[in-house]
Design a protein around this motif. Structure first.
Motif, PDB file in Angstrom:
ATOM      1  N   ALA A  27    -101.163  71.281   0.251  1.00 18.66           N
ATOM      2  CA  ALA A  27    -100.463  72.477  -0.410  1.00 18.66           C
ATOM      3  C   ALA A  27    -101.353  72.981  -1.657  1.00 18.66           C
ATOM      4  N   ALA A  28    -101.991  71.821  -2.201  1.00 22.11           N
ATOM      5  CA  ALA A  28    -103.038  72.170  -3.394  1.00 22.11           C
ATOM      6  C   ALA A  28    -104.226  72.751  -3.014  1.00 22.11           C
ATOM      7  N   GLY A  29    -104.441  72.852  -1.719  1.00 20.58           N
ATOM      8  CA  GLY A  29    -105.546  73.628  -1.346  1.00 20.58           C
ATOM      9  C   GLY A  29    -106.867  72.839  -1.031  1.00 20.58           C
ATOM     10  N   ILE A  30    -106.409  71.486  -0.956  1.00 24.58           N
ATOM     11  CA  ILE A  30    -107.603  70.541  -0.730  1.00 24.58           C
ATOM     12  C   ILE A  30    -107.535  69.764   0.680  1.00 24.58           C
ATOM     13  N   PRO A  31    -107.729  70.713   1.820  1.00 25.85           N
ATOM     14  CA  PRO A  31    -107.465  70.321   3.282  1.00 25.85           C
ATOM     15  C   PRO A  31    -108.274  68.952   3.657  1.00 25.85           C
ATOM     16  N   ASN A  32    -109.628  68.904   3.219  1.00 24.15           N
ATOM     17  CA  ASN A  32    -110.110  67.753   3.586  1.00 24.15           C
ATOM     18  C   ASN A  32    -110.235  66.313   3.278  1.00 24.15           C
ATOM     19  N   ALA A  33    -109.246  66.167   1.963  1.00 28.47           N
ATOM     20  CA  ALA A  33    -108.933  64.883   1.357  1.00 28.47           C
ATOM     21  C   ALA A  33    -108.425  64.002   2.466  1.00 28.47           C
ATOM     22  N   GLU A  34    -108.717  62.833   2.439  1.00 22.67           N
ATOM     23  CA  GLU A  34    -108.349  61.665   3.288  1.00 22.67           C
ATOM     24  C   GLU A  34    -107.719  60.563   2.723  1.00 22.67           C
ATOM     25  N   VAL A  35    -106.215  60.335   2.818  1.00 22.07           N
ATOM     26  CA  VAL A  35    -105.577  59.168   2.306  1.00 22.07           C
ATOM     27  C   VAL A  35    -106.021  58.081   3.297  1.00 22.07           C
ATOM     28  N   GLY A  36    -106.233  56.917   2.625  1.00 21.38           N
ATOM     29  CA  GLY A  36    -106.668  55.702   3.250  1.00 21.38           C
ATOM     30  C   GLY A  36    -106.390  54.489   2.625  1.00 21.38           C
ATOM     31  N   GLY A  37    -106.880  53.209   3.190  1.00 21.23           N
ATOM     32  CA  GLY A  37    -106.640  51.786   2.392  1.00 21.23           C
ATOM     33  C   GLY A  37    -106.177  51.028   3.500  1.00 21.23           C
ATOM     34  N   PHE A  38    -106.388  49.738   3.295  1.00 18.08           N
ATOM     35  CA  PHE A  38    -105.982  48.879   4.368  1.00 18.08           C
ATOM     36  C   PHE A  38    -104.454  48.610   4.572  1.00 18.08           C
ATOM     37  N   ARG A  39    -103.847  48.753   3.738  1.00 20.26           N
ATOM     38  CA  ARG A  39    -102.506  48.929   3.897  1.00 20.26           C
ATOM     39  C   ARG A  39    -101.807  50.133   4.770  1.00 20.26           C
ATOM     40  N   VAL A  40    -102.454  51.199   4.439  1.00 21.19           N
ATOM     41  CA  VAL A  40    -102.229  52.389   5.167  1.00 21.19           C
ATOM     42  C   VAL A  40    -102.544  52.304   6.575  1.00 21.19           C
ATOM     43  N   MET A  41    -103.767  51.660   6.767  1.00 22.72           N
ATOM     44  CA  MET A  41    -104.340  51.519   8.158  1.00 22.72           C
ATOM     45  C   MET A  41    -103.604  50.570   9.002  1.00 22.72           C
ATOM     46  N   THR A  42    -103.160  49.540   8.374  1.00 21.94           N
ATOM     47  CA  THR A  42    -102.316  48.342   9.085  1.00 21.94           C
ATOM     48  C   THR A  42    -100.948  49.001   9.506  1.00 21.94           C
ATOM     49  N   THR A  43    -100.288  49.883   8.565  1.00 24.43           N
ATOM     50  CA  THR A  43     -99.137  50.550   8.934  1.00 24.43           C
ATOM     51  C   THR A  43     -99.183  51.213   9.962  1.00 24.43           C
ATOM     52  N   PHE A  44     -99.780  52.291   9.975  1.00 22.16           N
ATOM     53  CA  PHE A  44     -99.988  53.406  10.661  1.00 22.16           C
ATOM     54  C   PHE A  44    -100.746  52.993  11.993  1.00 22.16           C
ATOM     55  N   ALA A  45    -101.549  51.965  12.221  1.00 22.03           N
ATOM     56  CA  ALA A  45    -102.284  51.582  13.179  1.00 22.03           C
ATOM     57  C   ALA A  45    -101.212  50.424  14.132  1.00 22.03           C
ATOM     58  N   THR A  46    -100.429  49.895  13.266  1.00 22.95           N
ATOM     59  CA  THR A  46     -99.543  48.946  14.028  1.00 22.95           C
ATOM     60  C   THR A  46     -98.359  49.720  14.546  1.00 22.95           C
ATOM     61  N   ASP A  47     -97.997  50.806  14.247  1.00 22.47           N
ATOM     62  CA  ASP A  47     -97.007  51.942  14.672  1.00 22.47           C
ATOM     63  C   ASP A  47     -97.672  52.387  15.966  1.00 22.47           C
ATOM     64  N   ASP A  48     -98.840  52.820  15.746  1.00 23.53           N
ATOM     65  CA  ASP A  48     -99.542  53.160  17.290  1.00 23.53           C
ATOM     66  C   ASP A  48     -99.701  52.278  18.318  1.00 23.53           C
ATOM     67  N   ILE A  49    -100.096  51.189  17.973  1.00 23.53           N
ATOM     68  CA  ILE A  49    -100.409  50.025  18.770  1.00 23.53           C
ATOM     69  C   ILE A  49     -99.107  49.462  19.329  1.00 23.53           C
TER      70      ILE A  49
END
Length: 782
Positions: free
Chosen positions: A575-597
């Motif tokens: 919404a702030a007009g920064i569409p290509n910024a990417e949220v990440g991190g080990f905790r983020v990766m494990t949380t969402f990857a676990t959900d997908d797996i």
């Protein structure tokens, strides 16, 4: 005519001339025909695998488990490759009620400098290594040296804690604690280097530990070290316990010391083969593949017990013991082959889920299942014949305790077959409700060792400075200025403010957090140069194309809250007009990857159930057989998922794996039961009721014994120091216990309630054993 005869020939191969094991049992027949050649092959492969045992090790890298798991893993890799991360840093928590005492402060300063000089350090961050601009184009220590007054020390530390963006999370507000961070050298600390690094750091901490200074270490490398130690200790305990309990139960069941040795020898060889094979395939075990060894032990014990139970039963029925080995191989071998196929299907279904860890577990489990079957077909027949030559005597009848539930099960099936069948159907249908309600869950602490001192230290840091677990936002820049141009700076500040609004004031660091220095007249270039090249690269890339905004969260944070946080951040940043910024991190990766797996594994489980039921029907060439196996085998899976839902545990990575593998193994007893039932109907001309009763009394004790072996051999896993492994053990045991109820009480009741429906099963043409030796097997007694 030739074409018709060929079609007829193929039809016979697919019907009468095919066993329910699809001919895989002929490996055992080859063993009986060429025992010396097979013995040499077994010996050669055993020696090959034994030579791999000294190389056995466990890789504690959780990234190996999540590798290739999708978008968030790729984002984390891009982040780590571009900026490096705080994920592998060592945190040294120094606590002292006298921290503002100049003498104590200098001790902490010396500790920080020794930490920086450590051979394994790429860099450090602390109040003593931080420098600030001095107004002349140079820099000065943020904590001046040579202070002699407590008030001066307190003022210096308080100024840093309140005004410096990097120190707000490293100095406690009451000035009694400070966090020193070491950035390990990735090359020196990889593989076995981590152990040496931690040993040197603990030795360093011990030098400074005193009544005035309490020093504790934490951080991912230490957590991983504790996990590795727990995993190795678990594996040693599981293997010793599994063999001990399996042997004791075999001794109790068979009432024969040498009979117990016969049962235990095949699992021993199977586990040597499986360990050696995993090392040759992957070079090391992971937190998932290490479970395979325990599974191979208990599966081999169970199948070995089934085989020897049938062998001794044939011997007691008057058959020559050598012929009994042959007859048992030809009757039980096809059923064992089919049970191996169902277990292979369960393991193989996992392969198509994302994540390298699950893929390796799938391959290791499939190989372990195949190894177990090959051992059964090669080692056990030769072993039994050798035992007979050495004078092995027929033991007494099996222990009566194993058969205690059998009369009860038969009475209930005969008198209350239909009500029990209806009750079973209603129960299974109701259990679908929690199946659709249960949600995936991930918690970092579930991967950590219980009573972890490093995790307790991390919680102390959370309490003191509000958390050091990082979450990152990678911001693509447009001006490509290494000192950050004004337009890019505004974009970084926008992201900084969004992240700070979510995490709290002073919980975010970035190039935009240096405003207290720039407002004092220093340029951004001076400020960035003052933090040093190592930390500068944590803010902006050398070419000025990307910037990093880092927020700090509590180490212990539920996956649901983290997922909501990421969703809000991504929405606000777009919404702030920064569409290509990417949220990440080990905790983020494990949380969402676990959900997908986990969601993928749920699909794999459903596919595994469907394929195995169809496989059973195909093996027996009977839709009726497939239908009768549905309720007894859905019950343990749905019942276990209901337990997860009611307990609030949710679906985790190892829980779905446990359910999938438990289903593959639980089907085994069903297959053995149905194989004996059809054999009794067709080959011994028993009527429907006699066949159910004969099967129940003939192999019911073996079903109880194998389930007891599987449960007791795995229950020790429930006491693992690793919560994920402990949960795996709990669910595995629960699934098998429910499967025993399904096979002893549901299955006979279903068969007895549908006499007319199951009547055609006596005319099945598919072979249950080898035809040439069918007559050698005496009529079974009802």
């Amino acid at each position: 005519m030739r074409q018709k005869s060929l079609i007829a020939r193929l039809q016979r191969i697919l019907t009468l001339e095919r066993s329910i094991g699809f001919g895989l049992e002929y490996l055992g027949l080859a063993t009986l025909r060429f025992p010396r050649i097979m013995a040499l092959c077994v010996l050669a492969f055993t020696l090959l695998c034994a030579f791999q045992l000294p190389k056995a090790n466990v890789d504690g890298n959780l990234l190996r488990v999540y590798a290739n798991s999708g978008h968030y893993f790729d984002a984390y890799q891009r982040l780590a490759d571009t900026f490096g991360t705080f994920e592998n840093d060592i945190y040294v928590l120094v606590h002292s009620d006298q921290l503002t005492d100049p003498t104590v402060l200098e001790q902490v300063r010396n500790l920080a400098f020794d930490l920086e000089l450590n051979d394994f350090a790429d860099g450090t961050m602390s109040p003593f290594t931080l420098r600030k601009p001095d107004g002349t184009g140079g820099s000065m220590p943020a904590v001046p040296e040579g202070m002699t007054d407590k008030a001066h020390v307190a003022n210096a530390l308080a100024d840093l804690q309140q005004n410096d963006p990097m120190m707000r999370n490293l100095i406690t507000p009451d000035l009694t604690g400070v966090v020193l961070i070491m950035f390990p050298n990735s090359e020196l600390s990889k593989d076995g280097g981590t152990k040496e690094m931690l040993a040197s750091l603990r030795a360093l901490a011990a030098q400074y530990q005193s009544a005035n200074l309490q020093i504790e270490l934490t951080g991912p490398p230490i957590w991983t070290s504790e996990m590795l130690d727990a995993a190795v200790n678990d594996q040693i305990k599981f293997t010793i316990y599994g063999f001990t309990i399996g042997s004791l139960i075999a001794f109790f069941a068979l009432r024969s010391f040498f009979g117990a040795i016969l049962v235990a020898t095949t699992p021993l060889i199977a586990v040597i083969w499986s360990i050696g094979s995993v090392i040759m395939m992957f070079g090391s075990f992971s937190f998932l593949t290490i479970i395979v060894t325990t599974l191979v032990v208990v599966m081999a014990f169970a199948e070995s017990m089934f085989f020897i139970f049938n062998w001794l039963a044939n011997w007691r029925d008057g058959m020559d013991p050598y012929d009994a080995v042959d007859a048992t191989l030809r009757l039980v071998g096809p059923a064992t082959a089919l049970t191996t196929l169902t277990t292979l299907v369960a393991f193989t279904s996992l392969y198509f889920s994302p994540g390298r860890g699950v893929e390796e577990f799938s391959i290791a489990g499939a190989v372990g299942s195949a190894i177990m079957f090959i051992c059964m077909m090669t080692v056990l027949p030769v072993l039994l014949r050798t035992a007979l030559r050495l004078g092995f005597k027929l033991p007494r009848s099996p222990n009566f305790a194993l058969n205690a539930p059998i009369p009860v099960a038969w009475k209930l099936a005969r008198k209350y077959g239909r009500p029990l069948t209806v009750l079973s159907a209603i129960t299974v249908i109701l259990l679908f409700i929690p199946f659709f309600l249960i949600e995936p869950r991930f918690a970092l602490e579930d991967f950590m060792a219980k009573n972890s001192t490093a995790m307790q230290t991390a919680e102390e840091i959370d309490t003191g400075v509000g958390g050091v677990a990082p979450i990152y936002v990678r911001v693509p820049l447009q001006e490509n200025d290494p000192d950050i141009g004004p337009g890019d700076f505004e974009m970084i500040r926008t992201v900084h403010q969004i992240l700070e609004h979510e995490l709290g004031v002073n919980k975010v660091i970035s190039a935009a957090s240096m405003s207290n220095y720039t407002q004092s007249g220093f340029s951004r270039a001076q400020v960035l140069d003052a933090v040093g090249p190592f930390m500068r690269r944590r803010f902006v890339t050398d070419d000025g194309s990307q910037a990093l905004v880092t927020g700090f969260m509590p180490t212990i944070l539920k996956s649901g809250k983290l997922a909501d946080l990421v969703d809000r951040l991504e929405t606000k940043i777009r919404a702030a007009g920064i569409p290509n910024a990417e949220v990440g991190g080990f905790r983020v990766m494990t949380t969402f990857a676990t959900d997908d797996i986990v969601r993928s594994l749920q699909i794999s489980l459903a596919i595994s159930v469907l394929i195995n039921i169809l496989l059973i029907g195909l093996a027996f060439q009977s839709l009726r057989i497939a239908l009768v196996s549905i309720l007894p085998n859905l019950f343990p899976i749905l019942g276990t998922e209901a337990y997860l839902w009611f307990s609030g545990s949710g679906l985790q990575l190892t829980t779905v794996i446990a359910l999938t593998i438990a289903f593959g193994i639980a089907v085994n007893d069903t297959i053995h039961f149905l194989a004996h039932y059809v054999h009794s109907r067709r080959d011994h001309q028993h009527n429907h009721e006699e066949a159910v009763k004969n099967t129940l009394f003939r192999i019911g004790g073996a079903i109880v014994a194998t389930t007891v072996i599987l449960c007791t051999g795995t229950v020790i896993v429930a006491f693992s120091e690793l919560p994920q492994v402990a949960l795996f053990g709990t669910l595995f045991v629960l699934s098998l216990a429910l499967a025993l109820i399904g096979d002893l009480f549901m299955l006979p009741a279903i068969l007895m309630s549908g006499r007319k429906f199951f009547n055609p099963l006596g005319r099945l043409r598919v072979r249950l054993g080898d035809r040439a030796h069918r007559q050698a097997i005496p009529s079974e007694k009802t």
